[in-house]
Design an enzyme around this catalytic site. Structure first.
Site, PDB file in Angstrom:
ATOM      1  N   HIS A   1       0.859  -1.193   0.000  1.00 16.21           N
ATOM      2  CA  HIS A   1       0.000   0.000   0.000  1.00 16.21           C
ATOM      3  C   HIS A   1       0.893   1.241   0.000  1.00 16.21           C
ATOM      4  CE1 HIS A   1      -3.180   2.807   1.132  1.00 16.21           C
ATOM      5  NE2 HIS A   1      -4.036   1.865   0.774  1.00 16.21           N
TER       6      HIS A   1
ATOM      7  N   ASP B   1      -7.890  -5.465   0.039  1.00 15.41           N
ATOM      8  CA  ASP B   1      -8.334  -6.304  -1.085  1.00 15.41           C
ATOM      9  C   ASP B   1      -7.933  -7.762  -0.937  1.00 15.41           C
ATOM     10  OD1 ASP B   1      -7.517  -3.415  -2.840  1.00 15.41           O
ATOM     11  OD2 ASP B   1      -9.531  -4.239  -2.695  1.00 15.41           O
TER      12      ASP B   1
HETATM   13  C1  SDX Z   1      -6.282   0.113  -2.789  1.00 19.26           C
HETATM   14  O1  SDX Z   1      -4.484   4.654  -2.023  1.00 19.26           O
HETATM   15  C2  SDX Z   1      -5.428   4.041  -1.358  1.00 19.26           C
HETATM   16  O2  SDX Z   1      -5.806   4.404  -0.289  1.00 19.26           O
HETATM   17  C3  SDX Z   1      -6.012   2.821  -2.077  1.00 19.26           C
HETATM   18  C4  SDX Z   1      -7.011   1.990  -1.285  1.00 19.26           C
HETATM   19  C5  SDX Z   1      -8.275   2.752  -1.005  1.00 19.26           C
HETATM   20  O3  SDX Z   1      -8.979   2.379  -0.060  1.00 19.26           O
HETATM   21  O4  SDX Z   1      -8.590   3.671  -1.805  1.00 19.26           O
HETATM   22  O5  SDX Z   1      -6.454   1.557  -0.069  1.00 19.26           O
HETATM   23  C6  SDX Z   1      -7.429   0.743  -2.080  1.00 19.26           C
HETATM   24  O6  SDX Z   1      -6.046   0.452  -3.924  1.00 19.26           O
HETATM   25  C7  SDX Z   1      -5.398  -0.867  -2.046  1.00 19.26           C
HETATM   26  C8  SDX Z   1      -4.163  -1.330  -2.898  1.00 19.26           C
HETATM   27  C9  SDX Z   1      -4.655  -2.420  -3.856  1.00 19.26           C
HETATM   28  N1  SDX Z   1      -3.594  -2.785  -4.826  1.00 19.26           N
HETATM   29  C10 SDX Z   1      -2.964  -3.969  -4.760  1.00 19.26           C
HETATM   30  O7  SDX Z   1      -3.118  -4.802  -3.850  1.00 19.26           O
HETATM   31  C11 SDX Z   1      -2.049  -4.237  -5.940  1.00 19.26           C
HETATM   32  C12 SDX Z   1      -0.723  -4.805  -5.445  1.00 19.26           C
HETATM   33  N2  SDX Z   1      -0.031  -3.737  -4.731  1.00 19.26           N
HETATM   34  C13 SDX Z   1       0.956  -2.952  -5.469  1.00 19.26           C
HETATM   35  O8  SDX Z   1       0.641  -2.751  -6.800  1.00 19.26           O
HETATM   36  C14 SDX Z   1       1.427  -1.738  -4.702  1.00 19.26           C
HETATM   37  O9  SDX Z   1       1.692  -2.155  -3.428  1.00 19.26           O
HETATM   38  C15 SDX Z   1       0.567  -0.510  -4.632  1.00 19.26           C
HETATM   39  C16 SDX Z   1       0.119  -0.039  -5.972  1.00 19.26           C
HETATM   40  C17 SDX Z   1      -0.648  -0.770  -3.802  1.00 19.26           C
HETATM   41  C18 SDX Z   1       1.378   0.589  -3.956  1.00 19.26           C
HETATM   42  O10 SDX Z   1       2.403   0.876  -4.814  1.00 19.26           O
HETATM   43  P1  SDX Z   1       3.487   2.031  -4.453  1.00 19.26           P
HETATM   44  O11 SDX Z   1       3.186   2.717  -3.203  1.00 19.26           O
HETATM   45  O12 SDX Z   1       3.680   2.869  -5.693  1.00 19.26           O
HETATM   46  O13 SDX Z   1       4.751   1.216  -4.128  1.00 19.26           O
HETATM   47  P2  SDX Z   1       5.785   0.733  -5.218  1.00 19.26           P
HETATM   48  O14 SDX Z   1       5.078   0.190  -6.417  1.00 19.26           O
HETATM   49  O15 SDX Z   1       6.774   1.837  -5.413  1.00 19.26           O
HETATM   50  O16 SDX Z   1       6.440  -0.495  -4.453  1.00 19.26           O
HETATM   51  C19 SDX Z   1       7.522  -0.286  -3.559  1.00 19.26           C
HETATM   52  C20 SDX Z   1       8.354  -1.556  -3.677  1.00 19.26           C
HETATM   53  C21 SDX Z   1       8.689  -1.900  -5.145  1.00 19.26           C
HETATM   54  O17 SDX Z   1       9.907  -2.613  -5.124  1.00 19.26           O
HETATM   55  P3  SDX Z   1      11.272  -1.783  -5.504  1.00 19.26           P
HETATM   56  O18 SDX Z   1      11.023  -1.127  -6.861  1.00 19.26           O
HETATM   57  O19 SDX Z   1      11.443  -0.774  -4.383  1.00 19.26           O
HETATM   58  O20 SDX Z   1      12.339  -2.850  -5.534  1.00 19.26           O
HETATM   59  O21 SDX Z   1       7.571  -2.669  -3.187  1.00 19.26           O
HETATM   60  C22 SDX Z   1       7.358  -3.589  -4.252  1.00 19.26           C
HETATM   61  C23 SDX Z   1       7.613  -2.858  -5.558  1.00 19.26           C
HETATM   62  O22 SDX Z   1       8.046  -3.766  -6.570  1.00 19.26           O
HETATM   63  N3  SDX Z   1       5.951  -4.007  -4.157  1.00 19.26           N
HETATM   64  C24 SDX Z   1       5.537  -5.251  -4.319  1.00 19.26           C
HETATM   65  C25 SDX Z   1       4.152  -5.195  -4.111  1.00 19.26           C
HETATM   66  N4  SDX Z   1       3.793  -3.942  -3.851  1.00 19.26           N
HETATM   67  C26 SDX Z   1       4.915  -3.203  -3.894  1.00 19.26           C
HETATM   68  N5  SDX Z   1       6.169  -6.402  -4.627  1.00 19.26           N
HETATM   69  C27 SDX Z   1       5.408  -7.508  -4.714  1.00 19.26           C
HETATM   70  N6  SDX Z   1       4.079  -7.547  -4.528  1.00 19.26           N
HETATM   71  C28 SDX Z   1       3.425  -6.399  -4.223  1.00 19.26           C
HETATM   72  N7  SDX Z   1       2.096  -6.424  -4.042  1.00 19.26           N
END
Ligand code: SDX
Length: 430
Positions: free
Chosen positions: A306, A364
């Site tokens: 998140h 989720d």
């Molecule tokens: C919702 O914003 C809100 O409040 C949203 C929400 C709401 O109520 O409105 O809470 C609802 O959207 C919840 C989130 C649902 N999405 C997912 O579950 C999809 C999977 N999660 C990721 O796509 C990700 O965690 C996000 C999109 C939720 C957050 O992404 P960020 O903050 O942009 O973080 P990032 O992509 O920069 O990740 C940081 C690191 C990365 O690695 P590095 O590049 O630093 O090496 O963490 C890794 C990412 O690759 N990472 C993950 C991961 N999420 C982040 N690696 C594996 N699996 C994951 N799920």
């Protein structure tokens, strides 16, 4: 105003920027005069360090894993209240008195029907259209049917539009589901509570009496509370930006629905369930955890991570409890998807990659298992998220419209394209 300021040295100039403090949470450095005083923009793709507005509605502490709606913790609201009480709280800022609650419930109840011609709007879609595509279209067309509540300068019309949105979303969502399975639309019934009405419109058929299971109704109502608002997330920011141009509230909500659909946002509940189904069994979890950790593999654990929560999403804990209640009521506590989810969570939470990046289950992760057990197809999961989030979008939209400082949102950019060059006639291009 905190009276504090931040000093920026840029291009041999010293620029003082005022600092503002809120009631809780990080202070903000006000950069609204930066371009005027420095000729430079700030740069923050994804808005990881940017506060887009001032708001009194919802507060998240990502490190502590707390979520407050108008100051009330989400777990207390989910435990003791109901969704329409949460809607009242988000819209008006205070919990309703018994009389206010009855009046609000009645006002919402008497707006649940749709203009009869809207039922024909559905027939333009293919039966296999994704319900989110139908919802974006139908909500977008509300302003064509309810033009008498689109004047955003009129407080009365703003409140009528707000009530209409909250009241009609369950009917719009249920009819999108009914249309996709070729069953007749079921009309709202005024003697049912909000969640029961929604379940009946989704699962009742004309040829027999439908009895709402109170455990399912309570679970759905709680799921709506958990999804009601979440500060300035992507879809709420979309609604605010659309609203800042003066667009009517129905069009703004349709924009929010479109944004929520993405798998990185509200579409993650559908993607998370599809992921758990693809993993299929506990012995295949390590393969997927390794893929999630592989920077060269685009696969991510859906329902994990998140932007704000760097601790357990408080909604995920309540969602997991609700999941167990629903599966228990169905005698499905040995659901293989739940088994995979619980084991996947355990493995991930003890894996240094997830620990170091502070990746925890979000709302989720368990919602999909619960919604599937309740009888919803995966394509309806984000529709339910949009149904519940409508009150948050509306509350945030109202707050923005009623802010006297409000102006159209118009970000700038770092331009890295071509410098100016002259047109070359076609005949001279080789
Ligand atoms: C919702 O914003 C809100 O409040 C949203 C929400 C709401 O109520 O409105 O809470 C609802 O959207 C919840 C989130 C649902 N999405 C997912 O579950 C999809 C999977 N999660 C990721 O796509 C990700 O965690 C996000 C999109 C939720 C957050 O992404 P960020 O903050 O942009 O973080 P990032 O992509 O920069 O990740 C940081 C690191 C990365 O690695 P590095 O590049 O630093 O090496 O963490 C890794 C990412 O690759 N990472 C993950 C991961 N999420 C982040 N690696 C594996 N699996 C994951 N799920």
């Amino acid at each position: 105003m905190s009276g504090k300021s931040a000093t920026l040295t840029y291009d041999n100039r010293v620029i003082e920027l005022p600092v503002h403090g809120g009631t809780i949470g990080p202070e903000v450095i006000d950069i609204s005069t930066l371009y005027r005083d420095s000729g430079a923009f700030t740069y923050d793709p994804g808005f990881t360090s940017t506060a887009s507005c001032e708001s009194d509605i919802t507060f998240i502490d990502g490190d502590e894993g707390t979520l407050l709606y108008r100051g009330y913790p989400i777990d207390q609201l989910a435990e003791h209240g109901d969704f329409l009480e949460t809607c009242y709280l988000l819209l008006y800022g205070e919990l309703p008195t018994p009389a206010e609650k009855k009046d609000f419930d009645d006002r919402v109840t008497y707006h649940t029907m749709l203009h009869e011609q809207m039922s024909r709007f559905y027939t333009g879609f293919r039966r296999d259209a994704h319900p989110m595509a139908i919802m974006v279209g139908v909500v977008g067309c509300l302003s064509a049917f309810y033009h008498d509540s689109t004047d955003i300068s009129d407080p009365h019309q703003r409140m009528v539009a707000s009530l209409r949105m909250i009241a009609k979303m369950p009917t719009i969502a249920a009819w999108a589901y009914k249309y996709s399975i070729g069953q007749p639309f079921v009309y709202p019934q005024n003697d049912l509570d909000y969640a029961s009405n929604f379940l009946r419109m989704c699962f009742a058929v004309p040829c027999e009496e439908f009895k709402v299971n109170p455990v399912f109704a309570r679970a759905v109502d709680r799921i709506f509370i958990l999804h009601a608002d979440h500060e300035q997330n992507a879809s709420t920011s979309t609604v605010r930006l659309a609203g800042s141009s003066g667009a009517n509230p129905f069009a703004c909500i349709a924009a929010g629905i479109a944004c929520l659909w993405g798998p990185a946002h509200g579409g993650a509940n559908e993607a998370a369930l599809n992921m758990l189904s693809e993993i299929g069994s506990v012995d295949r979890i390590p393969e997927y955890v390794n893929r999630a950790k592989d920077r060269d593999d685009p696969f991510r654990l859906m329902g994990f991570g998140h932007r704000v929560y760097k601790n357990y999403d408080p909604r995920a804990k309540i969602m997991q409890k609700t999941c167990h209640e629903v599966l228990g009521e169905l005698g499905m506590n040995d659901d293989p998807l739940l088994e995979v989810a619980i084991e996947l969570e355990k493995i991930a939470l003890n894996d240094e990659y997830f620990v170091e990046k502070k990746l925890y289950p979000n709302i989720d992760f368990y919602s999909g298992i619960t919604l599937k057990a309740l009888g919803f197809p995966t394509t309806m999961f984000t529709v339910l998220f949009a149904l519940a989030r409508t009150v948050g979008w509306i509350a945030q939209w109202k707050e923005m419209i009623e802010d006297p400082r409000q102006k159209i949102g118009r970000p700038r950019q770092l331009y890295t394209g071509q410098t100016q060059r002259d047109y070359v006639p076609l005949s001279m291009r080789s």
